[in-house]
Design an enzyme around this catalytic site. Structure first.
Site, PDB file in Angstrom:
ATOM      1  N   HIS A   1       0.876  -1.185   0.000  1.00 48.99           N
ATOM      2  CA  HIS A   1       0.000   0.000   0.000  1.00 48.99           C
ATOM      3  C   HIS A   1       0.905   1.224   0.000  1.00 48.99           C
ATOM      4  O   HIS A   1       1.687   1.413  -0.916  1.00 48.99           O
ATOM      5  CB  HIS A   1      -0.919  -0.099   1.232  1.00 48.99           C
TER       6      HIS A   1
ATOM      7  N   HIS B   1      -2.273  -1.741  -9.940  1.00 46.92           N
ATOM      8  CA  HIS B   1      -3.226  -1.195  -8.988  1.00 46.92           C
ATOM      9  C   HIS B   1      -4.471  -2.061  -8.998  1.00 46.92           C
ATOM     10  O   HIS B   1      -4.861  -2.566 -10.045  1.00 46.92           O
ATOM     11  CB  HIS B   1      -3.593   0.252  -9.378  1.00 46.92           C
TER      12      HIS B   1
ATOM     13  N   ASP C   1       2.753   5.755  -6.628  1.00 54.13           N
ATOM     14  CA  ASP C   1       3.994   5.630  -5.859  1.00 54.13           C
ATOM     15  C   ASP C   1       5.247   5.561  -6.719  1.00 54.13           C
ATOM     16  O   ASP C   1       6.354   5.614  -6.199  1.00 54.13           O
ATOM     17  CB  ASP C   1       3.941   4.362  -4.982  1.00 54.13           C
TER      18      ASP C   1
HETATM   19  N1  ACO Z   1       4.951  -6.367 -10.932  1.00 52.86           N
HETATM   20  C1  ACO Z   1       4.875  -7.544 -11.597  1.00 52.86           C
HETATM   21  N2  ACO Z   1       3.754  -8.266 -11.696  1.00 52.86           N
HETATM   22  C2  ACO Z   1       2.651  -7.779 -11.115  1.00 52.86           C
HETATM   23  C3  ACO Z   1       2.640  -6.547 -10.411  1.00 52.86           C
HETATM   24  C4  ACO Z   1       3.855  -5.835 -10.342  1.00 52.86           C
HETATM   25  N3  ACO Z   1       3.924  -4.672  -9.707  1.00 52.86           N
HETATM   26  N4  ACO Z   1       1.399  -6.307  -9.935  1.00 52.86           N
HETATM   27  C5  ACO Z   1       0.650  -7.343 -10.316  1.00 52.86           C
HETATM   28  N5  ACO Z   1       1.405  -8.233 -11.035  1.00 52.86           N
HETATM   29  C6  ACO Z   1       0.939  -9.447 -11.684  1.00 52.86           C
HETATM   30  C7  ACO Z   1       0.698 -10.570 -10.696  1.00 52.86           C
HETATM   31  O1  ACO Z   1       1.824 -11.355 -10.489  1.00 52.86           O
HETATM   32  C8  ACO Z   1      -0.437 -11.292 -11.349  1.00 52.86           C
HETATM   33  O2  ACO Z   1       0.103 -12.062 -12.390  1.00 52.86           O
HETATM   34  P1  ACO Z   1      -0.507 -13.536 -12.722  1.00 52.86           P
HETATM   35  O3  ACO Z   1      -1.908 -13.261 -13.179  1.00 52.86           O
HETATM   36  O4  ACO Z   1       0.402 -14.093 -13.754  1.00 52.86           O
HETATM   37  O5  ACO Z   1      -0.461 -14.292 -11.413  1.00 52.86           O
HETATM   38  C9  ACO Z   1      -1.273 -10.199 -12.006  1.00 52.86           C
HETATM   39  O6  ACO Z   1      -0.329  -9.140 -12.270  1.00 52.86           O
HETATM   40  C10 ACO Z   1      -2.394  -9.682 -11.122  1.00 52.86           C
HETATM   41  O7  ACO Z   1      -1.845  -9.331  -9.859  1.00 52.86           O
HETATM   42  P2  ACO Z   1      -2.677  -9.292  -8.510  1.00 52.86           P
HETATM   43  O8  ACO Z   1      -1.742  -9.481  -7.378  1.00 52.86           O
HETATM   44  O9  ACO Z   1      -3.861 -10.222  -8.624  1.00 52.86           O
HETATM   45  O10 ACO Z   1      -3.235  -7.815  -8.552  1.00 52.86           O
HETATM   46  P3  ACO Z   1      -3.883  -7.067  -7.316  1.00 52.86           P
HETATM   47  O11 ACO Z   1      -4.958  -6.197  -7.879  1.00 52.86           O
HETATM   48  O12 ACO Z   1      -4.270  -8.029  -6.237  1.00 52.86           O
HETATM   49  O13 ACO Z   1      -2.676  -6.221  -6.751  1.00 52.86           O
HETATM   50  C11 ACO Z   1      -1.197  -4.476  -6.255  1.00 52.86           C
HETATM   51  C12 ACO Z   1      -2.562  -4.848  -6.844  1.00 52.86           C
HETATM   52  C13 ACO Z   1      -1.088  -5.002  -4.812  1.00 52.86           C
HETATM   53  C14 ACO Z   1      -1.076  -2.944  -6.212  1.00 52.86           C
HETATM   54  C15 ACO Z   1      -0.089  -5.094  -7.129  1.00 52.86           C
HETATM   55  O14 ACO Z   1      -0.180  -4.597  -8.452  1.00 52.86           O
HETATM   56  C16 ACO Z   1       1.311  -4.844  -6.564  1.00 52.86           C
HETATM   57  O15 ACO Z   1       1.769  -5.622  -5.714  1.00 52.86           O
HETATM   58  N6  ACO Z   1       2.007  -3.776  -7.046  1.00 52.86           N
HETATM   59  C17 ACO Z   1       3.321  -3.450  -6.506  1.00 52.86           C
HETATM   60  C18 ACO Z   1       3.180  -2.720  -5.196  1.00 52.86           C
HETATM   61  C19 ACO Z   1       2.659  -1.300  -5.367  1.00 52.86           C
HETATM   62  O16 ACO Z   1       3.155  -0.551  -6.202  1.00 52.86           O
HETATM   63  N7  ACO Z   1       1.680  -0.943  -4.531  1.00 52.86           N
HETATM   64  C20 ACO Z   1       1.124   0.416  -4.514  1.00 52.86           C
HETATM   65  C21 ACO Z   1      -0.291   0.397  -4.936  1.00 52.86           C
HETATM   66  S1  ACO Z   1      -0.922   2.028  -5.046  1.00 52.86           S
HETATM   67  C22 ACO Z   1      -1.194   2.445  -3.444  1.00 52.86           C
HETATM   68  O17 ACO Z   1      -1.376   1.689  -2.552  1.00 52.86           O
HETATM   69  C23 ACO Z   1      -1.194   3.863  -3.200  1.00 52.86           C
END
Ligand code: ACO
Length: 428
Positions: A267, A306, A362
């Site tokens: 987050h 996101h 971010d």
């Molecule tokens: N890098 C690489 N792969 C990713 C990323 C990433 N940043 N984010 C998602 N994926 C991939 C996952 O591995 C998954 O792949 P798969 O389908 O082959 O298994 C697919 O994309 C979907 O990912 P989920 O985890 O289901 O997506 P979710 O909506 O649950 O997660 C989140 C959203 C937590 C923001 C995620 O994108 C992430 O971890 N990003 C990196 C951390 C980040 O930048 N967080 C800040 C968010 S903005 C905020 O809070 C203000």
């Protein structure tokens, strides 16, 4: 039959049910009437991360994640960020309308009156270890505010709620600045009420020996960043504030729960994680290798992706503009080059494109905060400062909503069936 209904057939029994649709939702509690055998409690919906569950009705923030739209009380984020001050944005979120000049003056004066914290707070913060994480200190300190203001328990009283709102908005910058000073072993600087909200915060963080030369471009950039973070509907920390607040605890305790949620690297902690990732990559030449590492499951590209935005995060677009202005003042940051290359490759790469992974708020904010002189582990504190009005607005909206009950999700039990307790000497 009204067209705003959903008809479902339970194939276990052959029975047909008609559920009302209101604002694009069915009520999960209506499912309880769908039973296979008498006394089974009826159907529940299973949605462990609230992927498709509306937990409340809210009039504060609108997001269309596919179209990349974000609006505060109906106003596009781009317009709010261009024209409003942070306190004006807070007023909008909290009151629902933009303030008139006199309403804004009153709000600013009220906040200014409450910027001081009890002198015991200095002792309280001094109790933290020299290397305590700023977010750990912030969440502890905001929770501790509840002990200084026991009147905050009067959550049913509108005037009391207003006072706590003002206290939170006024004191968080002071606490945040003192947390910064504690980490650096610097004496605390008291609020200066001749300065505006942002100017006072920046002065309390950076003043040395009674002197600090403000940079108006950097201050306005910080203000825009806070505005962009001010609310984002039912994200993890806001849900935490609502959920904890639904127990009728005081707002300081509820907000400290929000700060705890924001602390996490998935987050608000992501901007800190982005900087660590850029450090780890080290050089723009290593970017392709790092991208391959991420695609191979070796980690996530921090600052990308996101839960709601499946196109470019509109805040990230605005933050990029802010970055240009800031780097014009501070000079180019070598990590920016790595970030730009990561973004360029990721936006073309099938892995990221097919998963709709775009830069989020971010991705660039950490680089900007670093250029402004904030240490990496302090970035999320700045996010918390920005998110505060959203947390308070959502907390109050939750409290006055007649549909609110204490948050208490259900579960599907998947553990062992009943069995007899095994005495210690008979256990394998
Ligand atoms: N890098 C690489 N792969 C990713 C990323 C990433 N940043 N984010 C998602 N994926 C991939 C996952 O591995 C998954 O792949 P798969 O389908 O082959 O298994 C697919 O994309 C979907 O990912 P989920 O985890 O289901 O997506 P979710 O909506 O649950 O997660 C989140 C959203 C937590 C923001 C995620 O994108 C992430 O971890 N990003 C990196 C951390 C980040 O930048 N967080 C800040 C968010 S903005 C905020 O809070 C203000």
């Amino acid at each position: 039959m009204s067209s705003d209904t959903l008809t479902v057939v339970d194939n276990r029994t052959g029975r047909e049910y008609t559920l009302e649709i209101v604002d694009g939702t069915i009520r999960a509690t209506d499912l309880a009437g769908i039973t296979a055998v008498e006394g089974d409690g009826g159907l529940m919906s299973y949605d462990p991360a609230y992927l498709n569950t509306a937990s409340c009705r809210s009039a504060i923030t609108y997001i269309d994640g596919d179209a990349g739209i974000l609006r505060y009380r109906g106003y596009p984020i781009e317009q709010v960020a261009e024209h409003a001050s942070f306190l004006e944005t807070a007023y909008l979120l909290l009151e629902g309308e933009l303030p008139t000049a006199s309403q804004l003056a009153t709000w600013e004066a009220d906040v200014r009156t409450h910027t001081y914290v009890h002198t015991n707070f200095a002792k309280f913060l001094d109790g933290f270890r020299y290397d305590a994480h700023p977010m750990g200190m912030l969440l502890g300190a905001v929770g501790a505010l509840s002990t200084f203001y026991p009147d905050a328990k009067q959550i049913g009283d509108r005037e009391s709620r207003y006072l706590q709102r003002v206290r939170l908005m006024a004191k968080l910058p002071t606490i945040a600045a003192w947390v910064f000073r504690h980490s650096r072993g610097l004496p605390f600087v008291y609020p200066r009420n001749d300065l505006d909200y942002i100017g006072n915060f920046v002065n309390m963080t950076f003043e040395i020996g009674g002197r600090h030369e403000p940079n108006p471009v950097l201050q306005r950039s910080l203000e825009i960043l806070l505005i962009l973070h001010a609310d984002h509907e039912q994200n993890c920390s806001t849900s935490a504030v609502r959920s904890v607040g639904s127990s009728n605890v005081d707002p300081f305790s509820a907000v400290s729960a929000g700060i705890a949620a924001l602390y996490g690297p998935l987050h608000g902690g992501a901007n800190e994680a982005v900087l660590r990732m850029l450090d780890e990559i080290g050089d723009v030449a290593h970017v392709p290798e790092f991208i391959e590492h991420v695609k191979g499951g070796g980690g996530r590209l921090m600052g990308f992706g996101h839960r709601v935005y499946k196109s470019y995060d509109p805040r990230a677009k605005l933050i990029k503009q802010v970055a240009d202005q800031v780097f014009e003042q501070t000079g180019l940051n070598p990590k920016l080059e790595i970030a730009l290359e990561l973004e360029r490759i990721a936006l073309e790469d099938e892995y990221f494109v097919s998963r709709k992974l775009y830069p989020n708020v971010d991705f660039y904010s950490g680089l900007i905060y670093q250029a402004m002189g904030y240490p990496t582990d302090y970035f999320t504190v700045l996010f918390a400062l920005g998110r505060l009005p959203g947390w308070i607005a959502q907390w109050e909206e939750m409290l006055v909503d007649p549909a609110t009950k204490i948050a208490r999700p259900r579960q599907t039990y998947v553990g062992p069936d009943v069995r007899d307790f095994v005495p210690m000497d008979q256990r394998a």
